[in-house]
Design an enzyme around this catalytic site. Structure first.
Site, PDB file in Angstrom:
ATOM      1  N   CYS A 141     -19.677 -43.055 -29.685  1.00  0.00           N
ATOM      2  CA  CYS A 141     -19.708 -41.619 -30.004  1.00  0.00           C
ATOM      3  C   CYS A 141     -18.329 -40.976 -29.917  1.00  0.00           C
ATOM      4  O   CYS A 141     -18.083 -39.952 -30.541  1.00  0.00           O
ATOM      5  CB  CYS A 141     -20.683 -40.899 -29.088  1.00  0.00           C
ATOM      6  N   HIS A 186     -19.567 -33.796 -30.316  1.00  0.00           N
ATOM      7  CA  HIS A 186     -20.365 -34.914 -30.812  1.00  0.00           C
ATOM      8  C   HIS A 186     -21.837 -34.508 -30.707  1.00  0.00           C
ATOM      9  O   HIS A 186     -22.277 -33.982 -29.680  1.00  0.00           O
ATOM     10  CB  HIS A 186     -20.085 -36.163 -29.976  1.00  0.00           C
ATOM     11  N   ASN A 207     -28.518 -38.064 -34.184  1.00  0.00           N
ATOM     12  CA  ASN A 207     -27.254 -38.493 -33.571  1.00  0.00           C
ATOM     13  C   ASN A 207     -26.686 -39.650 -34.400  1.00  0.00           C
ATOM     14  O   ASN A 207     -27.240 -40.749 -34.401  1.00  0.00           O
ATOM     15  CB  ASN A 207     -27.537 -38.924 -32.128  1.00  0.00           C
TER      16      ASN A 207
HETATM   17  N1  ACO Z   1     -41.881 -39.536 -27.524  1.00  0.00           N
HETATM   18  C1  ACO Z   1     -42.744 -39.341 -26.540  1.00  0.00           C
HETATM   19  N2  ACO Z   1     -42.549 -39.783 -25.284  1.00  0.00           N
HETATM   20  C2  ACO Z   1     -41.422 -40.442 -25.030  1.00  0.00           C
HETATM   21  C3  ACO Z   1     -40.462 -40.710 -26.025  1.00  0.00           C
HETATM   22  C4  ACO Z   1     -40.740 -40.230 -27.318  1.00  0.00           C
HETATM   23  N3  ACO Z   1     -39.903 -40.407 -28.344  1.00  0.00           N
HETATM   24  N4  ACO Z   1     -39.449 -41.386 -25.477  1.00  0.00           N
HETATM   25  C5  ACO Z   1     -39.741 -41.555 -24.201  1.00  0.00           C
HETATM   26  N5  ACO Z   1     -40.925 -40.999 -23.913  1.00  0.00           N
HETATM   27  C6  ACO Z   1     -41.639 -40.940 -22.653  1.00  0.00           C
HETATM   28  C7  ACO Z   1     -41.202 -42.012 -21.696  1.00  0.00           C
HETATM   29  O1  ACO Z   1     -41.865 -43.218 -21.971  1.00  0.00           O
HETATM   30  C8  ACO Z   1     -41.585 -41.426 -20.375  1.00  0.00           C
HETATM   31  O2  ACO Z   1     -42.946 -41.627 -20.183  1.00  0.00           O
HETATM   32  P1  ACO Z   1     -43.510 -41.954 -18.710  1.00  0.00           P
HETATM   33  O3  ACO Z   1     -43.167 -40.761 -17.880  1.00  0.00           O
HETATM   34  O4  ACO Z   1     -44.947 -42.139 -18.973  1.00  0.00           O
HETATM   35  O5  ACO Z   1     -42.775 -43.188 -18.290  1.00  0.00           O
HETATM   36  C9  ACO Z   1     -41.383 -39.927 -20.576  1.00  0.00           C
HETATM   37  O6  ACO Z   1     -41.335 -39.717 -21.996  1.00  0.00           O
HETATM   38  C10 ACO Z   1     -40.100 -39.414 -19.972  1.00  0.00           C
HETATM   39  O7  ACO Z   1     -39.049 -40.313 -20.317  1.00  0.00           O
HETATM   40  P2  ACO Z   1     -37.573 -40.040 -19.967  1.00  0.00           P
HETATM   41  O8  ACO Z   1     -36.685 -41.097 -20.542  1.00  0.00           O
HETATM   42  O9  ACO Z   1     -37.470 -39.733 -18.499  1.00  0.00           O
HETATM   43  O10 ACO Z   1     -37.373 -38.745 -20.801  1.00  0.00           O
HETATM   44  P3  ACO Z   1     -36.397 -37.567 -20.565  1.00  0.00           P
HETATM   45  O11 ACO Z   1     -37.182 -36.371 -20.306  1.00  0.00           O
HETATM   46  O12 ACO Z   1     -35.292 -37.942 -19.653  1.00  0.00           O
HETATM   47  O13 ACO Z   1     -35.792 -37.448 -22.018  1.00  0.00           O
HETATM   48  C11 ACO Z   1     -33.805 -38.079 -23.197  1.00  0.00           C
HETATM   49  C12 ACO Z   1     -35.114 -38.550 -22.645  1.00  0.00           C
HETATM   50  C13 ACO Z   1     -34.060 -37.064 -24.297  1.00  0.00           C
HETATM   51  C14 ACO Z   1     -33.041 -39.251 -23.801  1.00  0.00           C
HETATM   52  C15 ACO Z   1     -33.036 -37.452 -22.033  1.00  0.00           C
HETATM   53  O14 ACO Z   1     -32.872 -38.347 -20.981  1.00  0.00           O
HETATM   54  C16 ACO Z   1     -31.714 -36.960 -22.438  1.00  0.00           C
HETATM   55  O15 ACO Z   1     -31.582 -35.888 -22.972  1.00  0.00           O
HETATM   56  N6  ACO Z   1     -30.684 -37.769 -22.149  1.00  0.00           N
HETATM   57  C17 ACO Z   1     -29.351 -37.524 -22.573  1.00  0.00           C
HETATM   58  C18 ACO Z   1     -28.877 -38.698 -23.296  1.00  0.00           C
HETATM   59  C19 ACO Z   1     -28.942 -38.555 -24.757  1.00  0.00           C
HETATM   60  O16 ACO Z   1     -29.117 -37.524 -25.334  1.00  0.00           O
HETATM   61  N7  ACO Z   1     -28.709 -39.687 -25.375  1.00  0.00           N
HETATM   62  C20 ACO Z   1     -28.634 -39.763 -26.783  1.00  0.00           C
HETATM   63  C21 ACO Z   1     -27.288 -39.681 -27.167  1.00  0.00           C
HETATM   64  S1  ACO Z   1     -26.236 -40.811 -26.428  1.00  0.00           S
HETATM   65  C22 ACO Z   1     -24.790 -40.187 -26.814  1.00  0.00           C
HETATM   66  O17 ACO Z   1     -24.587 -39.855 -27.936  1.00  0.00           O
HETATM   67  C23 ACO Z   1     -23.822 -39.950 -25.764  1.00  0.00           C
END
Ligand code: ACO
Length: 332
Positions: free
Chosen positions: A114, A259, A289
């Site tokens: 990224c 980004h 992304n």
């Molecule tokens: N749809 C529905 N449910 C989902 C999905 C989906 N697409 N993906 C994961 N889940 C579920 C998981 O299985 C989990 O279920 P569980 O509680 O039964 O185990 C639940 O949702 C929560 O999962 P988490 O991974 O804890 O979800 P979180 O609320 O943290 O959101 C996310 C995930 C959006 C990636 C978050 O961690 C975030 O914003 N992270 C920042 C990183 C990011 O944005 N990365 C992408 C770019 S990387 C970069 O460019 C730097």
């Protein structure tokens, strides 16, 4: 003293739009979950029969050249940022050089995920300042859809990453232009966001054809919480570093182009830095992304919408796999 400036911007995204509703039909997810967590409403996926990383980059380049009133023949060097090259090797830089018909010019590949576009811009900036080249093409392009596991197993990353390309042309100027660039990494966190295979560190016996089908091949592993926590800190640090290096205040930023990792990350930074809505550019809602392509696509769109004018102060900032993070401050 010689400086560099961006004289042309272009971008290209594939035609096929994939909405959150379409993803919901492929895996157990919902528009509400994706929108709330990432801000993404739709993204573009390539048609493998038509698109390659190099040909999307070629289309983005042609638009940048047109807007700069230049032609292919003016390009003296290519810096190509991607983590999804067409081949394992060689990198996509030489394929772009071939498609543009620029026989013999140098092509450098950058794979800082990224942060790749800002790393690439920084390299090009140094080459122009040193007098080595007069016209450099800097590209960020990615095809991530072909590696996406579009089933419930891959849903935590499948809904985020997507395809596209952006290009910038740099030329010398007697005043900046690119005011400064700032590059960082911390490999202690390499495995928090990575694709392990096809990696060379696996022993030969684990690299046989039957293992190619195992789930670590092209599987994006992401510890979302860790990425979020580090991203918000590093984004702000590196933006402030750029401002301090130029004795500027955040109020002087005309447009921050972060980004496009996740809308929640951009909004968090905007709020913490108390930036107005018109000071931050986001298009992740439409494109997802696109890793190294996200900044040049956003920059090109913002320019096309008249959001970037002469003398404006543009701040680019990125954070991603590595971890790596980077910024660039530009006087347009
Ligand atoms: N749809 C529905 N449910 C989902 C999905 C989906 N697409 N993906 C994961 N889940 C579920 C998981 O299985 C989990 O279920 P569980 O509680 O039964 O185990 C639940 O949702 C929560 O999962 P988490 O991974 O804890 O979800 P979180 O609320 O943290 O959101 C996310 C995930 C959006 C990636 C978050 O961690 C975030 O914003 N992270 C920042 C990183 C990011 O944005 N990365 C992408 C770019 S990387 C970069 O460019 C730097």
């Amino acid at each position: 003293m010689r400086f560099s400036k961006i004289v042309g911007l272009g971008h290209h995204v594939p035609e096929t739009v994939i909405t959150n509703a379409q993803l919901s039909a492929m895996m157990d997810t919902t528009d509400e979950w994706i929108t709330e967590r990432t801000g993404i409403k739709e993204r573009r996926w390539i048609d493998p029969a038509k698109d390659t990383v190099a040909n999307m980059a070629t289309k983005a380049t042609r638009l940048a050249l047109k807007r700069a009133n230049l032609t292919e023949k003016d390009i003296e060097f290519i810096v190509f940022a991607t983590i999804t090259p067409d081949y394992f090797f060689p990198g996509s830089g030489v394929l772009l050089q071939r498609e543009l018909g620029l026989e013999g010019i140098g092509a450098l590949d950058i794979r800082n995920a990224c942060s790749g576009f800002i790393y690439a811009l920084s390299v090009a900036d140094q080459f122009i300042k040193s007098g080595m080249y007069k016209t450099i093409l800097v590209v960020g392009a990615e095809i991530q859809s072909t590696a996406i596991d579009a089933t419930t197993r891959g849903r935590n990353t499948a809904v985020i990453f997507a395809d596209g390309a952006g290009a910038a042309i740099l030329q010398p100027a007697d005043k900046p232009g690119i005011l400064s660039t700032h590059l960082h990494s911390d490999g202690r966190f390499a495995e928090e966001l990575y694709v392990r295979d096809p990696g060379s560190s696996r022993p030969r016996e684990e690299r046989q054809p039957e293992q190619i089908l195992d789930t670590t091949h092209f599987k994006v592993v992401m510890n979302g919480n860790q990425v979020f926590k580090h991203a918000v800190v590093r984004f702000m640090e590196v933006i402030n570093e750029a401002l301090n290096a130029n004795s500027m205040k955040k109020e002087e930023i005309t447009l921050l182009v972060p980004h496009q990792a996740n809308l929640r990350i951009s909004q968090f930074i905007q709020e913490k830095m108390a930036l107005r809505d018109d000071q931050v550019y986001n298009n992740i809602m439409r494109y997802g992304n696109t890793t190294a392509a996200s900044i040049p696509i956003a920059l090109s769109e913002a320019w096309g919408e008249g959001r970037i004018k002469e003398n404006d102060v543009i701040c680019l900032a990125a954070f991603g796999s590595g971890f790596t993070w980077a910024s660039a401050l530009i006087r347009w």
